[in-house]
Design an enzyme around this catalytic site. Structure first.
Site, mmCIF file in Angstrom:
data_model
loop_
_atom_site.group_PDB
_atom_site.id
_atom_site.type_symbol
_atom_site.label_atom_id
_atom_site.label_comp_id
_atom_site.label_asym_id
_atom_site.label_seq_id
_atom_site.Cartn_x
_atom_site.Cartn_y
_atom_site.Cartn_z
ATOM 1 N N ASP A 43 6.304 -5.620 -3.741
ATOM 2 C CA ASP A 43 7.104 -6.481 -4.621
ATOM 3 C C ASP A 43 7.887 -5.660 -5.646
ATOM 4 O O ASP A 43 7.462 -4.576 -6.045
ATOM 5 C CB ASP A 43 6.167 -7.474 -5.335
ATOM 6 C CG ASP A 43 6.921 -8.671 -5.906
ATOM 7 O OD1 ASP A 43 8.107 -8.855 -5.580
ATOM 8 O OD2 ASP A 43 6.308 -9.427 -6.690
ATOM 9 N N GLY A 44 9.027 -6.189 -6.070
ATOM 10 C CA GLY A 44 9.799 -5.578 -7.155
ATOM 11 C C GLY A 44 11.107 -4.935 -6.722
ATOM 12 O O GLY A 44 11.769 -4.284 -7.536
ATOM 13 N N ARG B 297 20.609 -6.955 -5.466
ATOM 14 C CA ARG B 297 19.198 -6.967 -5.062
ATOM 15 C C ARG B 297 18.945 -6.247 -3.738
ATOM 16 O O ARG B 297 17.935 -5.584 -3.557
ATOM 17 C CB ARG B 297 18.696 -8.414 -4.941
ATOM 18 C CG ARG B 297 18.651 -9.176 -6.248
ATOM 19 C CD ARG B 297 18.242 -10.622 -5.990
ATOM 20 N NE ARG B 297 17.013 -10.677 -5.213
ATOM 21 C CZ ARG B 297 15.790 -10.545 -5.731
ATOM 22 N NH1 ARG B 297 15.643 -10.398 -7.027
ATOM 23 N NH2 ARG B 297 14.731 -10.582 -4.956
ATOM 24 N N HIS C 276 16.024 -3.566 -1.618
ATOM 25 C CA HIS C 276 15.362 -3.704 -0.311
ATOM 26 C C HIS C 276 15.606 -2.453 0.532
ATOM 27 O O HIS C 276 14.698 -1.941 1.184
ATOM 28 C CB HIS C 276 15.884 -4.934 0.429
ATOM 29 C CG HIS C 276 15.597 -6.230 -0.283
ATOM 30 N ND1 HIS C 276 14.381 -6.489 -0.866
ATOM 31 C CD2 HIS C 276 16.369 -7.327 -0.518
ATOM 32 C CE1 HIS C 276 14.412 -7.695 -1.425
ATOM 33 N NE2 HIS C 276 15.612 -8.218 -1.235
ATOM 34 N N SER D 71 7.786 -13.562 3.489
ATOM 35 C CA SER D 71 6.881 -14.718 3.466
ATOM 36 C C SER D 71 7.588 -15.978 3.968
ATOM 37 O O SER D 71 8.822 -16.029 4.023
ATOM 38 C CB SER D 71 6.380 -14.956 2.037
ATOM 39 O OG SER D 71 7.420 -15.470 1.224
ATOM 40 N N TRP E 82 12.157 -17.655 2.996
ATOM 41 C CA TRP E 82 13.300 -18.301 3.678
ATOM 42 C C TRP E 82 14.163 -19.066 2.682
ATOM 43 O O TRP E 82 15.322 -19.362 2.954
ATOM 44 C CB TRP E 82 12.814 -19.264 4.769
ATOM 45 C CG TRP E 82 12.224 -18.586 5.972
ATOM 46 C CD1 TRP E 82 10.923 -18.649 6.391
ATOM 47 C CD2 TRP E 82 12.917 -17.754 6.929
ATOM 48 N NE1 TRP E 82 10.763 -17.896 7.538
ATOM 49 C CE2 TRP E 82 11.961 -17.341 7.890
ATOM 50 C CE3 TRP E 82 14.239 -17.317 7.066
ATOM 51 C CZ2 TRP E 82 12.285 -16.515 8.967
ATOM 52 C CZ3 TRP E 82 14.555 -16.501 8.134
ATOM 53 C CH2 TRP E 82 13.587 -16.099 9.073
ATOM 54 N N ARG F 115 15.316 -18.007 -0.070
ATOM 55 C CA ARG F 115 16.209 -17.124 -0.845
ATOM 56 C C ARG F 115 17.652 -17.314 -0.386
ATOM 57 O O ARG F 115 17.906 -17.885 0.671
ATOM 58 C CB ARG F 115 15.777 -15.671 -0.647
ATOM 59 C CG ARG F 115 14.454 -15.394 -1.326
ATOM 60 C CD ARG F 115 14.197 -13.931 -1.441
ATOM 61 N NE ARG F 115 12.950 -13.721 -2.175
ATOM 62 C CZ ARG F 115 12.543 -12.559 -2.624
ATOM 63 N NH1 ARG F 115 13.279 -11.479 -2.441
ATOM 64 N NH2 ARG F 115 11.405 -12.456 -3.282
ATOM 65 N N LEU G 131 -3.219 4.693 13.815
ATOM 66 C CA LEU G 131 -3.098 3.722 12.721
ATOM 67 C C LEU G 131 -2.522 2.427 13.293
ATOM 68 O O LEU G 131 -1.552 2.461 14.051
ATOM 69 C CB LEU G 131 -2.133 4.263 11.645
ATOM 70 C CG LEU G 131 -1.676 3.284 10.556
ATOM 71 C CD1 LEU G 131 -2.803 2.952 9.590
ATOM 72 C CD2 LEU G 131 -0.489 3.856 9.771
ATOM 73 N N ARG H 186 -0.555 -12.024 -8.597
ATOM 74 C CA ARG H 186 -0.803 -13.216 -7.789
ATOM 75 C C ARG H 186 -0.789 -12.828 -6.319
ATOM 76 O O ARG H 186 -0.369 -11.738 -5.953
ATOM 77 C CB ARG H 186 0.218 -14.312 -8.090
ATOM 78 C CG ARG H 186 1.663 -13.893 -7.938
ATOM 79 C CD ARG H 186 2.628 -15.064 -8.230
ATOM 80 N NE ARG H 186 4.006 -14.628 -8.175
ATOM 81 C CZ ARG H 186 4.774 -14.347 -9.233
ATOM 82 N NH1 ARG H 186 4.283 -14.460 -10.450
ATOM 83 N NH2 ARG H 186 6.021 -13.945 -9.082
ATOM 84 N N GLU I 13 -11.009 -5.636 -2.626
ATOM 85 C CA GLU I 13 -10.798 -5.167 -3.991
ATOM 86 C C GLU I 13 -9.306 -5.304 -4.280
ATOM 87 O O GLU I 13 -8.466 -4.946 -3.450
ATOM 88 C CB GLU I 13 -11.214 -3.697 -4.128
ATOM 89 C CG GLU I 13 -12.701 -3.460 -3.943
ATOM 90 C CD GLU I 13 -13.552 -4.137 -5.021
ATOM 91 O OE1 GLU I 13 -13.074 -4.273 -6.168
ATOM 92 O OE2 GLU I 13 -14.694 -4.529 -4.701
HETATM 93 C C1 IPE Z 1 5.765 -11.946 -1.933
HETATM 94 O O1 IPE Z 1 6.715 -11.550 -2.848
HETATM 95 C C2 IPE Z 1 6.284 -11.796 -0.544
HETATM 96 C C3 IPE Z 1 6.550 -10.428 -0.116
HETATM 97 C C4 IPE Z 1 6.280 -9.352 -0.765
HETATM 98 C C5 IPE Z 1 7.150 -10.305 1.181
HETATM 99 P P1 IPE Z 1 7.622 -12.596 -3.642
HETATM 100 O O2 IPE Z 1 8.427 -11.819 -4.605
HETATM 101 O O3 IPE Z 1 8.348 -13.454 -2.687
HETATM 102 O O4 IPE Z 1 6.501 -13.462 -4.370
HETATM 103 P P2 IPE Z 1 6.613 -14.560 -5.523
HETATM 104 O O5 IPE Z 1 7.343 -15.713 -4.947
HETATM 105 O O6 IPE Z 1 7.322 -13.952 -6.667
HETATM 106 O O7 IPE Z 1 5.199 -14.882 -5.842
HETATM 107 C C1 IPE Z 2 9.872 -7.788 -2.567
HETATM 108 O O1 IPE Z 2 10.756 -7.607 -3.619
HETATM 109 C C2 IPE Z 2 10.577 -7.914 -1.228
HETATM 110 C C3 IPE Z 2 10.513 -9.244 -0.628
HETATM 111 C C4 IPE Z 2 9.890 -10.277 -1.128
HETATM 112 C C5 IPE Z 2 11.193 -9.432 0.627
HETATM 113 P P1 IPE Z 2 11.479 -8.830 -4.318
HETATM 114 O O2 IPE Z 2 12.751 -9.086 -3.607
HETATM 115 O O3 IPE Z 2 10.562 -9.994 -4.425
HETATM 116 O O4 IPE Z 2 11.775 -8.224 -5.745
HETATM 117 P P2 IPE Z 2 11.679 -8.980 -7.155
HETATM 118 O O5 IPE Z 2 10.300 -9.563 -7.242
HETATM 119 O O6 IPE Z 2 12.729 -10.033 -7.160
HETATM 120 O O7 IPE Z 2 11.910 -7.898 -8.145
HETATM 121 MG MG MG Z 3 9.224 -10.568 -5.837
#
Ligand code: IPE
Ligand code: IPE
Ligand code: MG
Length: 252
Positions: A23-24, A36, A40, A68, A72, A74, A134, A197, A210
């Protein structure tokens, strides 16, 4: 310079299965004044790093949350870029996966992905199916609640058709009907970017994992960050409901 976490890892106490909520990416790009999708694209380097890191130390299972069911929702253009990135990365990395004896596996509602991505995935899965160093699992169009609904449907069908008796339903049968039927339970779940979360990821499978949360944004995540998480994991005591004294006895 980062601390050398790799040398602190105890090879006898490795997590067998690591799962990561990557994430992030979006915030990383926005901080740099970029769109954004730039985040990625850079996240792919981090994926390569954690795969390499797992191979270096001998982790058997790595599962990455890549997309996730909720993702979809987004903007269309972001979804399209993510799918294109999946296809191009699979193409670029196929030879490396084969060479490094990595087996690709997928979980999630793969039929919902664009045709191109499905074809590419099927090819890589087929060409790596006998690999054994792996097992890399990509969670794509994955949602844990959807997975559990499907499990209930499929088991119910078997009960109705007299293939399974109601009394036979147990944790094992449920495990065998999950997308993750071939994978062991998760030992260590990592989430980057400071969010604490689970976001509908592997709800059943992380029952005793963990949890490790780090503020590092996914595109900045490197091998050493992974090793740091593993060292942190190794300093914990997994009690599985028992007392500390009982655990110490086993370790004697
Ligand atoms: C969770 O990240 C899904 C993936 C990392 C693929 P999100 O960024 O979509 O999660 P929420 O919606 O902020 O919880
Ligand atoms: C995780 O990064 C990648 C995916 C969920 C596909 P995000 O795209 O959720 O990045 P933030 O949370 O908006 O920074
Ligand atoms: Mg995110």
């Amino acid at each position: 310079m980062m601390e050398d976490f790799k040398s602190q890892i105890n090879a006898d106490n490795l997590p067998n299965h690591i799962a990561i909520i990557m994430d992030g990416n979006g915030r990383w790009a926005e901080m740099k004044g970029k769109p954004r999708v730039y985040g990625h694209k850079n996240g792919v380097t981090s994926v390569k790093e954690v795969i390499e890191g797992c191979r270096e130390i001998g982790v058997n299972y790595l599962t990455l949350y890549a997309f996730s069911t909720e993702n979809w929702n987004r903007p269309k253009m972001e979804v399209r870029t993510l799918m294109a990135l999946l296809v191009s990365s699979l193409r670029k990395e196929l030879n490396t996966l084969v060479k490094n004896n990595i087996k690709l596996n997928t979980i999630g509602n793969i039929e919902n992905l664009p045709e191109k991505a499905q074809v590419e995935l099927a090819e890589v899965v087929e060409k790596t199916k006998n690999n054994a160093s792996l097992t890399l699992t990509l969670a794509l169009s994955y949602g844990s609640r959807e997975e559990i609904v499907n499990v209930i449907r499929n088991i119910s069908k078997k009960v109705v058709n007299n293939q399974i008796a109601l009394e036979e339903i147990n944790e094992n049968i449920i495990n065998n009907h999950l997308y993750t039927f071939s994978l062991p339970d998760v030992d260590l779940l990592i989430r980057t970017s400071g969010e604490k979360r689970i976001s509908n990821f592997l709800l059943w499978q992380i029952a005793y994992a963990e949890l490790y949360f780090t503020d590092t944004l996914w595109p900045d995540f490197r091998k050493e960050n992974l090793f740091n998480a593993i060292v942190n994991y190794q300093h914990r005591e997994r009690r599985f409901g028992k007392t500390s004294q009982q655990i110490e006895k086993i370790n004697d």
